[in-house]
Design a protein around this motif. Structure first.
Motif, PDB file in Angstrom:
ATOM      1  N   MET A 138      41.494  41.989  38.834  1.00  0.00           N
ATOM      2  CA  MET A 138      41.696  42.829  40.013  1.00  0.00           C
ATOM      3  C   MET A 138      41.122  42.230  41.295  1.00  0.00           C
ATOM      4  O   MET A 138      41.129  42.902  42.332  1.00  0.00           O
ATOM      5  CB  MET A 138      41.057  44.196  39.769  1.00  0.00           C
ATOM      6  N   GLY A 139      40.654  41.018  41.252  1.00  0.00           N
ATOM      7  CA  GLY A 139      40.011  40.396  42.416  1.00  0.00           C
ATOM      8  C   GLY A 139      40.864  40.378  43.666  1.00  0.00           C
ATOM      9  O   GLY A 139      40.351  40.490  44.774  1.00  0.00           O
ATOM     10  N   GLY A 140      42.171  40.243  43.545  1.00  0.00           N
ATOM     11  CA  GLY A 140      43.047  40.173  44.703  1.00  0.00           C
ATOM     12  C   GLY A 140      43.620  41.497  45.157  1.00  0.00           C
ATOM     13  O   GLY A 140      44.487  41.540  46.032  1.00  0.00           O
ATOM     14  N   TYR A 141      43.165  42.597  44.602  1.00  0.00           N
ATOM     15  CA  TYR A 141      43.725  43.914  44.933  1.00  0.00           C
ATOM     16  C   TYR A 141      43.179  44.517  46.223  1.00  0.00           C
ATOM     17  O   TYR A 141      43.604  45.585  46.630  1.00  0.00           O
ATOM     18  CB  TYR A 141      43.461  44.900  43.808  1.00  0.00           C
ATOM     19  N   ASN A 142      42.203  43.877  46.842  1.00  0.00           N
ATOM     20  CA  ASN A 142      41.575  44.399  48.070  1.00  0.00           C
ATOM     21  C   ASN A 142      40.945  45.772  47.857  1.00  0.00           C
ATOM     22  O   ASN A 142      40.988  46.623  48.732  1.00  0.00           O
ATOM     23  CB  ASN A 142      42.572  44.445  49.226  1.00  0.00           C
ATOM     24  N   LEU A 143      40.377  45.986  46.687  1.00  0.00           N
ATOM     25  CA  LEU A 143      39.754  47.278  46.405  1.00  0.00           C
ATOM     26  C   LEU A 143      38.526  47.520  47.269  1.00  0.00           C
ATOM     27  O   LEU A 143      38.066  48.651  47.390  1.00  0.00           O
ATOM     28  CB  LEU A 143      39.397  47.387  44.923  1.00  0.00           C
ATOM     29  N   ASP A 144      38.011  46.467  47.908  1.00  0.00           N
ATOM     30  CA  ASP A 144      36.884  46.641  48.819  1.00  0.00           C
ATOM     31  C   ASP A 144      37.293  47.454  50.050  1.00  0.00           C
ATOM     32  O   ASP A 144      36.453  47.971  50.769  1.00  0.00           O
ATOM     33  CB  ASP A 144      36.310  45.291  49.233  1.00  0.00           C
TER      34      ASP A 144
END
Length: 108
Positions: A29-35
Motif C-alpha cells: 500500500m506504499g503508493g496509495y497516498n494514505l498519508d
C-alpha cells in the motif's frame, strides 16, 4: 483499497465488537497516498461540523448510522420526533437524508 485487511463491527454490537481495525502493509500500500487520508468522526446532522470537515477536501466517503452506541438513535435519545419517524417510516433515517444533504452542501 482492495488490498486492505481489517474488521468493522456492527453498530448494534457491544462496545468492544464495534471497534474497527485495519492493517497497513507498506510494501503493498506504499503508493496509495494514505498519508493524505483523514478519518473524522462527526455528527452528520450538524451542518456546521460538516462544513468544517469538508473544507478544502477533494472527496468524501462516509459511513452513517442511526445508532447511538448499540441502540437506535430514536430509542437512545428518547426523542419523540425520532421515535415517531422510526415507527412511521423505518426505512428512512435522518442521517441518510439530512447527512447526505449536509455533506453535499459542505462540498459546494
Amino acid at each position: 483499497a482492495e488490498d486492505g485487511v481489517g474488521t468493522i463491527g456492527a453498530a448494534w454490537s457491544g462496545e468492544e465488537e464495534r471497534n474497527a481495525s485495519f492493517q497497513y502493509d507498506p510494501e503493498v500500500m506504499g503508493g496509495y497516498n494514505l498519508d493524505k487520508l483523514r478519518l473524522v468522526e462527526v455528527e452528520l446532522l450538524d451542518p456546521v461540523q460538516v462544513r468544517t470537515i469538508t473544507e478544502d477536501v477533494d472527496a468524501v466517503i462516509y459511513c452513517a448510522t442511526d445508532f447511538e452506541g448499540n441502540r437506535p438513535r430514536a430509542v437512545a435519545s428518547l426523542n419523540a420526533a425520532f421515535l415517531f419517524r422510526a415507527v412511521a417510516s423505518p426505512t428512512k433515517g435522518r442521517v441518510e437524508i439530512e447527512g447526505v444533504r449536509n455533506i453535499l452542501e459542505g462540498l459546494v
